[in-house]
Design a protein around this motif. Structure first.
Motif: not given
Length: 254
Positions: A66, A69, A117, A133, A167, A170, A192, A194
């Protein structure tokens, strides 16, 4: 992707995974913390298992994601949320990441470069979706056409401006992943990812060296106290040396 050869090896891996979760926070580690040069201290911390099967460790991981993000949205005010889906039952599990690599390669070929991300979602039926994102707005028509050419039969693509609700949006998918932690064992999946070189909040870690892991907290505290005594003696010698301008060879405090 590597998969387990048979069901027995998969069951053994699951049992090891659950055993790590059962032992979470039980052993303690003696750590050395360096706050600044020439000053050291030792302390004990509980050792976390870091597995998705553990409620504590999975919640800590979600909290860290979190923060990443939120940091991404602060870095890129024009960020957009891109959602890529594939048809249920027509693709192998995990192949969506290969599709995403091909789509990125097409962007790069067109000269479109951006930071991203992404969070992977597993539906109850086992179908994968990607919630991404991106640092800028992208052409949805071009993406839909390219995505259909890459997947062969999937064209459901959405993009919208990312805001503070992204936020929570996700995080909702991250909270669902604990139910599907077994999928990460079978396919070695990451929840996840990025873009390379993206700085997403550098967390300051005071501990930089693992000294020893003890199953008994009292034993860990005793070792930490002994190490702190040695550290204080070392600091005292440093202070003594700083008061002496010239030291004879036979009186070096080190």
């Amino acid at each position: 992707m590597d998969t387990y050869n048979n069901l027995d090896s998969y069951k053994n891996k699951c049992n090891q995974y659950l055993q790590r979760a059962a032992n979470c926070m039980k052993p303690h580690a003696v750590l050395e913390a360096r706050y600044w040069e020439m000053w050291r201290t030792y302390h004990t911390v509980p050792v976390r298992c870091g597995t998705l099967a553990c409620p504590l460790c999975s919640s800590i991981r979600r909290t860290r994601i979190k923060k990443k993000i939120e940091h991404f949205l602060q870095q890129f005010p024009d960020a957009h949320m891109l959602t890529l889906t594939i048809r249920h039952g027509s693709h192998e599990l995990g192949v969506i990441m290969e599709y995403w690599k091909r789509l990125r390669a097409r962007f790069w070929k067109e000269g479109i470069k951006f930071k991203y991300f992404l969070v992977r979602e597993f539906t109850r039926k086992g179908t994968e979706h990607l919630h991404i994102l991106v640092s800028q707005r992208l052409n949805i028509v071009w993406i839909r056409k390219a995505w259909r050419e890459i997947t062969g039969d999937s064209f459901v693509v959405h993009i919208q401006k990312a805001d503070e609700g992204a936020v929570r949006y996700l995080s909702k998918y991250l909270s669902k992943q604990q139910e599907y932690w077994r999928l990460t064992l079978v396919k070695r999946m990451r929840l996840y990812a990025h873009s390379r070189g993206l700085l997403l909040g550098q967390y300051c870690r005071l501990t930089d060296m693992l000294v020893k892991i003890c199953n008994d907290k009292q034993e860990a505290d005793r070792i930490a106290e002994e190490m702190n005594v040695e550290s204080r003696c070392f600091q005292e010698r440093i202070r003594q040396a700083s008061r002496i301008s010239v030291l004879p060879d036979n009186e070096c405090p080190f």
